[in-house]
Write a protein that holds these residues in place. Structure first.
Motif, PDB file in Angstrom:
ATOM      1  N   LYS A 191      10.357 -12.835  -5.407  1.00  0.00           N
ATOM      2  CA  LYS A 191      11.168 -12.682  -6.622  1.00  0.00           C
ATOM      3  C   LYS A 191      10.546 -11.652  -7.573  1.00  0.00           C
ATOM      4  CE  LYS A 191      12.551 -15.268 -10.684  1.00  0.00           C
ATOM      5  NZ  LYS A 191      12.551 -16.571 -11.361  1.00  0.00           N
ATOM      6  N   ARG A 192       9.237 -11.719  -7.726  1.00  0.00           N
ATOM      7  CA  ARG A 192       8.543 -10.740  -8.591  1.00  0.00           C
ATOM      8  C   ARG A 192       8.736  -9.319  -8.065  1.00  0.00           C
ATOM      9  NH1 ARG A 192       3.380 -14.085  -8.625  1.00  0.00           N
ATOM     10  NH2 ARG A 192       3.872 -15.673 -10.171  1.00  0.00           N
ATOM     11  N   CYS A 193       8.615  -9.158  -6.757  1.00  0.00           N
ATOM     12  CA  CYS A 193       8.817  -7.826  -6.161  1.00  0.00           C
ATOM     13  C   CYS A 193      10.229  -7.333  -6.437  1.00  0.00           C
ATOM     14  CB  CYS A 193       8.575  -7.876  -4.652  1.00  0.00           C
ATOM     15  SG  CYS A 193       6.865  -8.159  -4.151  1.00  0.00           S
ATOM     16  N   TYR A 194      11.219  -8.171  -6.185  1.00  0.00           N
ATOM     17  CA  TYR A 194      12.613  -7.777  -6.391  1.00  0.00           C
ATOM     18  C   TYR A 194      12.896  -7.491  -7.858  1.00  0.00           C
ATOM     19  CZ  TYR A 194      13.531  -9.498  -1.609  1.00  0.00           C
ATOM     20  OH  TYR A 194      13.534  -9.704  -0.258  1.00  0.00           O
ATOM     21  N   SER A 195      12.293  -8.264  -8.740  1.00  0.00           N
ATOM     22  CA  SER A 195      12.473  -8.034 -10.173  1.00  0.00           C
ATOM     23  C   SER A 195      11.890  -6.690 -10.581  1.00  0.00           C
ATOM     24  CB  SER A 195      11.810  -9.169 -10.965  1.00  0.00           C
ATOM     25  OG  SER A 195      11.942  -8.949 -12.343  1.00  0.00           O
ATOM     26  N   TRP A 196      10.681  -6.420 -10.102  1.00  0.00           N
ATOM     27  CA  TRP A 196      10.030  -5.155 -10.432  1.00  0.00           C
ATOM     28  C   TRP A 196      10.837  -3.981  -9.877  1.00  0.00           C
ATOM     29  CZ3 TRP A 196       6.170  -1.750  -7.900  1.00  0.00           C
ATOM     30  CH2 TRP A 196       5.506  -0.941  -8.825  1.00  0.00           C
ATOM     31  N   TRP A 197      11.459  -4.181  -8.726  1.00  0.00           N
ATOM     32  CA  TRP A 197      12.285  -3.153  -8.104  1.00  0.00           C
ATOM     33  C   TRP A 197      13.596  -2.978  -8.862  1.00  0.00           C
ATOM     34  CZ3 TRP A 197      16.040  -3.538  -3.621  1.00  0.00           C
ATOM     35  CH2 TRP A 197      16.259  -2.289  -3.030  1.00  0.00           C
ATOM     36  N   GLY A 198      13.996  -4.000  -9.615  1.00  0.00           N
ATOM     37  CA  GLY A 198      15.199  -3.911 -10.427  1.00  0.00           C
ATOM     38  C   GLY A 198      16.451  -4.494  -9.799  1.00  0.00           C
ATOM     39  N   SER A 199      16.299  -5.358  -8.801  1.00  0.00           N
ATOM     40  CA  SER A 199      17.459  -5.934  -8.130  1.00  0.00           C
ATOM     41  C   SER A 199      17.758  -7.334  -8.659  1.00  0.00           C
ATOM     42  CB  SER A 199      17.249  -5.985  -6.619  1.00  0.00           C
ATOM     43  OG  SER A 199      18.380  -6.577  -6.015  1.00  0.00           O
ATOM     44  N   ASP A 200      18.617  -7.401  -9.662  1.00  0.00           N
ATOM     45  CA  ASP A 200      18.998  -8.691 -10.239  1.00  0.00           C
ATOM     46  C   ASP A 200      19.675  -9.590  -9.211  1.00  0.00           C
ATOM     47  OD1 ASP A 200      17.975  -7.837 -12.669  1.00  0.00           O
ATOM     48  OD2 ASP A 200      19.923  -7.126 -13.404  1.00  0.00           O
ATOM     49  N   ALA A 201      20.444  -9.004  -8.297  1.00  0.00           N
ATOM     50  CA  ALA A 201      21.141  -9.803  -7.282  1.00  0.00           C
ATOM     51  C   ALA A 201      20.141 -10.496  -6.352  1.00  0.00           C
ATOM     52  CB  ALA A 201      22.094  -8.928  -6.478  1.00  0.00           C
TER      53      ALA A 201
ATOM     54  N   ASP B  61       0.817  -1.220   0.000  1.00  0.00           N
ATOM     55  CA  ASP B  61       0.000   0.000   0.000  1.00  0.00           C
ATOM     56  C   ASP B  61       0.848   1.267   0.000  1.00  0.00           C
ATOM     57  OD1 ASP B  61      -2.230  -1.631   0.067  1.00  0.00           O
ATOM     58  OD2 ASP B  61      -2.725  -1.197   2.165  1.00  0.00           O
ATOM     59  N   HIS B  62       2.019   1.196   0.643  1.00  0.00           N
ATOM     60  CA  HIS B  62       2.891   2.376   0.760  1.00  0.00           C
ATOM     61  C   HIS B  62       3.984   2.395  -0.303  1.00  0.00           C
ATOM     62  CE1 HIS B  62       1.597   2.393   5.265  1.00  0.00           C
ATOM     63  NE2 HIS B  62       0.615   2.714   4.451  1.00  0.00           N
ATOM     64  N   ARG B  63       3.872   1.447  -1.240  1.00  0.00           N
ATOM     65  CA  ARG B  63       4.745   1.384  -2.415  1.00  0.00           C
ATOM     66  C   ARG B  63       6.219   1.150  -2.090  1.00  0.00           C
ATOM     67  NH1 ARG B  63       2.719   6.392  -3.719  1.00  0.00           N
ATOM     68  NH2 ARG B  63       0.507   6.160  -3.595  1.00  0.00           N
ATOM     69  N   PHE B  64       6.471   0.354  -1.053  1.00  0.00           N
ATOM     70  CA  PHE B  64       7.834  -0.089  -0.736  1.00  0.00           C
ATOM     71  C   PHE B  64       7.991  -1.510  -1.292  1.00  0.00           C
ATOM     72  CE2 PHE B  64       7.170   2.810   3.062  1.00  0.00           C
ATOM     73  CZ  PHE B  64       7.991   3.815   2.583  1.00  0.00           C
ATOM     74  N   ILE B  65       8.133  -1.608  -2.613  1.00  0.00           N
ATOM     75  CA  ILE B  65       8.113  -2.906  -3.286  1.00  0.00           C
ATOM     76  C   ILE B  65       9.244  -3.811  -2.797  1.00  0.00           C
ATOM     77  CG2 ILE B  65       9.447  -2.147  -5.308  1.00  0.00           C
ATOM     78  CD1 ILE B  65       6.446  -4.521  -5.439  1.00  0.00           C
ATOM     79  N   HIS B  66      10.394  -3.234  -2.512  1.00  0.00           N
ATOM     80  CA  HIS B  66      11.515  -4.047  -2.030  1.00  0.00           C
ATOM     81  C   HIS B  66      11.236  -4.598  -0.630  1.00  0.00           C
ATOM     82  CE1 HIS B  66      12.068  -0.005  -0.586  1.00  0.00           C
ATOM     83  NE2 HIS B  66      13.046  -0.379   0.237  1.00  0.00           N
ATOM     84  N   GLU B  67      10.559  -3.823   0.199  1.00  0.00           N
ATOM     85  CA  GLU B  67      10.224  -4.296   1.542  1.00  0.00           C
ATOM     86  C   GLU B  67       9.047  -5.263   1.508  1.00  0.00           C
ATOM     87  OE1 GLU B  67       9.987  -0.825   4.046  1.00  0.00           O
ATOM     88  OE2 GLU B  67      12.112  -0.389   3.724  1.00  0.00           O
TER      89      GLU B  67
END
Length: 153
Positions: free
Chosen positions: A126-136, A91-97
């Motif tokens: 994994k989807r969240c991290y991908s959308w955030w752009g963190s390949d690692a 809801d707060h748009r912290f996709i990585h968290e």
């Protein structure tokens, strides 16, 4: 204080300290009390800060509360807090968290021998991290998925 680089660094550090402390409290029986005390202090700080800025801190406080409940075997509280952390991060748009909350929830589910649910949570992380752009992070979660996949039905 919240607007300075030092203040932000302190708050992020406190959140990370709490996650690390609850992890070590679960892994190290000989000094569980020491690590639990550190984790609880971080959890209390984050909950206090969330009263000043619900937007920035509620998902972090919820995640620390979930990890505390996991440690103490309070299963209903753990599930509620993991879900609350996920929802608030989204809801707060912290996709990585949001990804982190899904990943930590997956760890909890693995301990409950709920492999299929854990796999679903890792895939979502994994989807969240991908959308955030963190390949690692995507690569790291992919490794966990590969290990878990043979255990799933």
């Amino acid at each position: 204080f919240f607007r300075t680089a030092i203040g932000i660094s302190h708050m992020v550090g406190k959140f990370i300290d709490g996650l690390i402390a609850f992890y070590f409290a679960r892994k190290r029986d000989d000094d569980e009390k020491k690590w639990t005390k550190i984790g609880m202090a971080a959890m209390n700080d984050l909950r206090n800060w969330s009263t000043k800025s619900l937007w920035n801190f509620s998902n972090k406080a919820d995640l620390l509360e979930a990890e505390y409940a996991f440690l103490k075997g309070m299963h209903e509280d753990a599930v509620t807090s993991y879900n609350s952390s996920i929802k608030n991060a989204r809801d707060h748009r912290f996709i990585h968290e949001e990804g982190l909350a899904y990943e930590k929830y997956a760890t909890y589910l693995l301990r409950q021998n709920k492999h299929d649910e854990a796999l679903n949570h890792l895939i979502t992380a994994k989807r969240c991290y991908s959308w955030w752009g963190s390949d690692a992070l995507v690569a790291r979660v992919d490794e966990a998925i590969a290990v878990l996949l043979p255990l799933c039905g």
